[in-house]
Every structure is written in structure tokens, then in C-alpha cells.
Scaffold this active site. Structure first.
Site, short mmCIF file in Angstrom:
data_model
loop_
_atom_site.label_atom_id
_atom_site.label_comp_id
_atom_site.label_asym_id
_atom_site.label_seq_id
_atom_site.Cartn_x
_atom_site.Cartn_y
_atom_site.Cartn_z
N GLU A 151 0.83 -1.21 0.00
CA GLU A 151 0.00 0.00 0.00
C GLU A 151 0.86 1.26 0.00
O GLU A 151 2.08 1.21 0.23
CB GLU A 151 -0.94 0.01 1.21
CG GLU A 151 -0.20 0.06 2.53
CD GLU A 151 -1.00 0.72 3.63
OE1 GLU A 151 -1.49 1.85 3.42
OE2 GLU A 151 -1.10 0.14 4.71
N LYS A 168 -3.70 -1.68 14.59
CA LYS A 168 -2.90 -0.74 15.38
C LYS A 168 -3.44 -0.63 16.80
O LYS A 168 -4.65 -0.55 16.99
CB LYS A 168 -2.88 0.63 14.70
CG LYS A 168 -2.12 0.60 13.38
CD LYS A 168 -1.96 1.98 12.82
CE LYS A 168 -2.54 2.23 11.46
NZ LYS A 168 -2.99 1.22 10.59
N1 PSU Z 1 -0.32 0.59 8.55
C1 PSU Z 1 0.70 1.34 8.98
N2 PSU Z 1 0.60 2.71 8.85
C2 PSU Z 1 -0.49 3.29 8.24
C3 PSU Z 1 -1.58 2.47 7.79
C4 PSU Z 1 -1.43 1.12 7.97
O1 PSU Z 1 1.70 0.82 9.52
O2 PSU Z 1 -0.51 4.50 8.07
C5 PSU Z 1 -2.81 3.06 7.10
C6 PSU Z 1 -3.42 2.00 6.19
O3 PSU Z 1 -3.47 2.54 4.90
C7 PSU Z 1 -4.80 1.74 6.73
C8 PSU Z 1 -5.14 3.10 7.26
O4 PSU Z 1 -5.68 1.28 5.75
O5 PSU Z 1 -3.90 3.46 7.93
C9 PSU Z 1 -6.35 3.08 8.14
O6 PSU Z 1 -6.95 4.35 8.12
P1 PSU Z 1 -8.45 4.54 8.70
O7 PSU Z 1 -8.31 4.17 10.14
O8 PSU Z 1 -8.77 6.01 8.49
O9 PSU Z 1 -9.35 3.62 7.92
#
Ligand code: PSU
Ligand code: MN
Length: 305
Positions: free
Chosen positions: A22, A156
């Protein structure tokens, strides 16, 4: 619909292993220049395991799988890049814009390209306080509907992990702890949450991926791969800092797509960079495992059309 780099196109045509990566982690998840260094190291880790890396992003209205070194550099330096999830991907393409793909949007693009395995850091999930904010990442619904196996270090730890795992269970997404009984918690190798499923080798993950297709089940699998022990930050160390970061976000009224990048950035500052070092280690570890799963998938009979 999607521009494949030459190495990605050649590997897919020959049925050789490819791993999707990604780009939101590059533009919104890490600061410059560690973001570019990590993106390059992750691609190299996939190659070292015998697979071809396909970093996914939207550049000037074109969806790409496999970025040139120059495009990767430009994306990593760019400011104010759009963060594209399921809701935004088509709009960005229609407007000729540039954007980084989240887990959800990367899965959609990978599926389009015919890539079955994807490595990231951590998926989005159910945020703490979701009972009032309703903030639940689109990544969860995507796992339920798009058939890509995602390797992450869990969700996370800034999230409500218990609710995140409950939602994935409700959605019928296999959550597979790799090599241990407990689910990992991103910066920490373990957590109090028992894993619904456990696998100890990439081949079983690959076989289960194919079996879902044979059964006609939509959706992917989440492989929760623990951070290497030497790189982890104990959950007790992080817990009070996460509380501080969450309080800062609430005080500043941070909402919607800005929440995850804000919290990651605050924790980076509060830990004097330790969370970033851990994040880099776990992404590399996930890239290596994803490449091995892709290799085992390419040795199995292909998914029936
Ligand atoms: N994993 C990481 N750092 C990130 C992300 C994932 O180590 O920044 C990103 C991914 O793209 C994931 C997003 O899909 O954070 C989630 O964002 P939200 O909680 O707004 O859906
Ligand atoms: Mn959200």
C-alpha cells in the site's frame, strides 16, 4: 483500468509470485525520509524472497501496480496527497488526481490486477469510542468482500482491539495468528486477545486462500504476524502514551480520515521515534511472510476463473 509495471506484468502473466504493497503508509504513516527508505526496503525484502513487489497508488488519474523508483520518490516527498479508501478511489481516478491507497483501496486494486497477497503494517479497525463516534475503518468491510490475503501485524494498538476482532468475526473474516496462540498488537508481539485461528507455515495460508475461492466465499484473510521480539515495544510502555495521543486528538477535534495519521504522528513524537523504528521492523517482517505465501500460492493450481 490499471497500469502494471513491466516486472509486475511479466510475473502475473507467468504465474510467478507478486505481493501488493500500500501507499498510505508512505504518505500518511511515516515521516520523510524514513517513508521512502522503508518503501524501498520493503520492495527489496519482497524481491529477496523471490516475489515481485507491486506498490499501489493513483498517479495523475491512473491506478498503478508497481511504481518506478522515480514515482516512489515523488510520492514519498509529496505533501497533501489524498488518502484513498473504497469511497474515494473512483472519484480520484475520475478527476485525474493523485492519491495514496489505504488497505481497503489497495485490496480493490490488487484484486483488479490479479494479485492475491498484500503486505502492510497494520489494518485500520474500530476506533476507541466508536460507540459514540461510529469510527470503524472501511478496511474491515473490505476484508469481508475482496479476496486478497492481507499480512499485517494485527490492528494498530491505538484502536479498540477487542471490538476490531469482534467485527471481523461478525463479518466472517478469518483472523489467523502466525506462529502463536495470541493475536499481536502492532508494536507489541502479543496481546490479551486469543487468536480465532493459528497457522505456522505459509503453505497452509495459501491453501486456505484457494479453498475460500473453491467454496465461492467472498472476502480475504487477515494474517496477523507478530513484530519480531527484538523490535517490539511492550504494551505497558505504550498504554499511557496512547491515552495521551487520544486525548490530544479529542482536544483538537481530529475526526474521520485524519484520526489514524494524527495518532501515529503523536506517538512517534511521544516515544522519540521508537514507534517508527518498530513500525519499520514489522512492515519488513510482513513483506517477507507475504512473499513466502505468494510463492506457495504460485505453486498451487490457480484460482478457477
Ligand atoms: N499501517 C501502517 N501505517 C499506516 C496504515 C497502515 O503501519 O498508516 C494506514 C493503512 O493505509 C490503513 C489506514 O488502511 O492506515 C487506516 O486508516 P483509517 O483508520 O482512516 O481507515
Ligand atoms: Mn476512520
Amino acid at each position: 483500468m490499471i497500469s502494471l509495471s513491466d516486472p509486475v506484468a511479466a510475473a502475473l502473466a507467468a504465474g510467478r509470485p507478486v505481493v501488493a504493497l500500500e501507499s498510505t503508509i508512505i504518505t500518511h504513516g511515516m515521516p520523510w525520509p524514513e517513508n521512502l527508505e522503508t518503501a524501498q526496503a520493503v520492495e527489496a525484502a519482497v524481491e529477496a524472497e523471490g516475489a515481485v513487489p507491486a506498490t499501489i497508488a493513483v498517479l495523475a488519474g491512473r491506478l498503478h501496480a508497481g511504481l518506478s523508483p522515480g514515482d516512489l520518490d515523488t510520492l514519498a516527498r509529496a505533501k497533501d496527497v489524498a488518502k484513498l479508501s473504497r469511497a474515494d478511489l473512483a472519484v480520484c481516478l475520475a478527476r485525474g488526481g493523485t492519491g495514496a491507497t489505504t488497505v481497503a483501496a489497495t485490496m480493490i486494486a490488487a484484486r483488479h490486477a490479479g494479485i492475491e497477497v498484500f503486505a502492510t503494517g497494520g489494518i485500520g479497525g474500530v476506533h476507541r469510542g466508536a460507540e459514540t463516534s461510529f469510527d470503524i475503518s472501511a478496511d474491515l468491510r473490505e476484508l469481508a468482500q475482496t479476496p486478497v490475503t492481507v499480512v499485517a501485524a494485527g490492528a494498530k494498538a491505538i484502536l479498540d482491539l477487542a471490538k476490531t476482532w469482534e467485527v471481523l468475526e461478525t463479518l466472517g473474516v478469518p483472523v489467523i495468528a502466525y506462529g502463536q496462540d495470541m493475536l499481536p498488537a502492532f508494536w507489541s508481539a502479543t496481546s490479551p486477545h486469543p487468536a480465532p485461528l493459528r497457522m505456522d507455515d505459509p503453505r497452509t495460508v495459501a491453501q486456505a486462500h484457494r479453498m475460500r475461492a473453491a467454496l465461492g466465499l467472498p472476502g480475504g484473510q487477515l494474517v496477523a504476524n507478530p513484530i519480531p521480539a527484538e523490535a517490539e515495544i511492550p504494551a505497558e510502555t505504550l498504554a499511557p502514551l496512547i491515552e495521551t495521543a487520544l486525548a490530544d486528538a479529542a482536544a483538537r477535534g481530529i475526526a474521520a480520515k485524519a484520526v489514524t495519521p494524527f495518532l501515529l504522528d503523536r506517538l512517534f513524537a511521544l516515544t522519540e521515534g521508537r514507534t517508527l523504528a518498530a513500525n519499520i521492523a514489522l512492515v519488513l517482517n510482513n513483506a517477507r511472510l507475504a512473499a513466502r505465501i505468494a510463492r506457495d500460492l504460485s505453486a498451487l493450481p490457480p484460482e478457477p476463473a
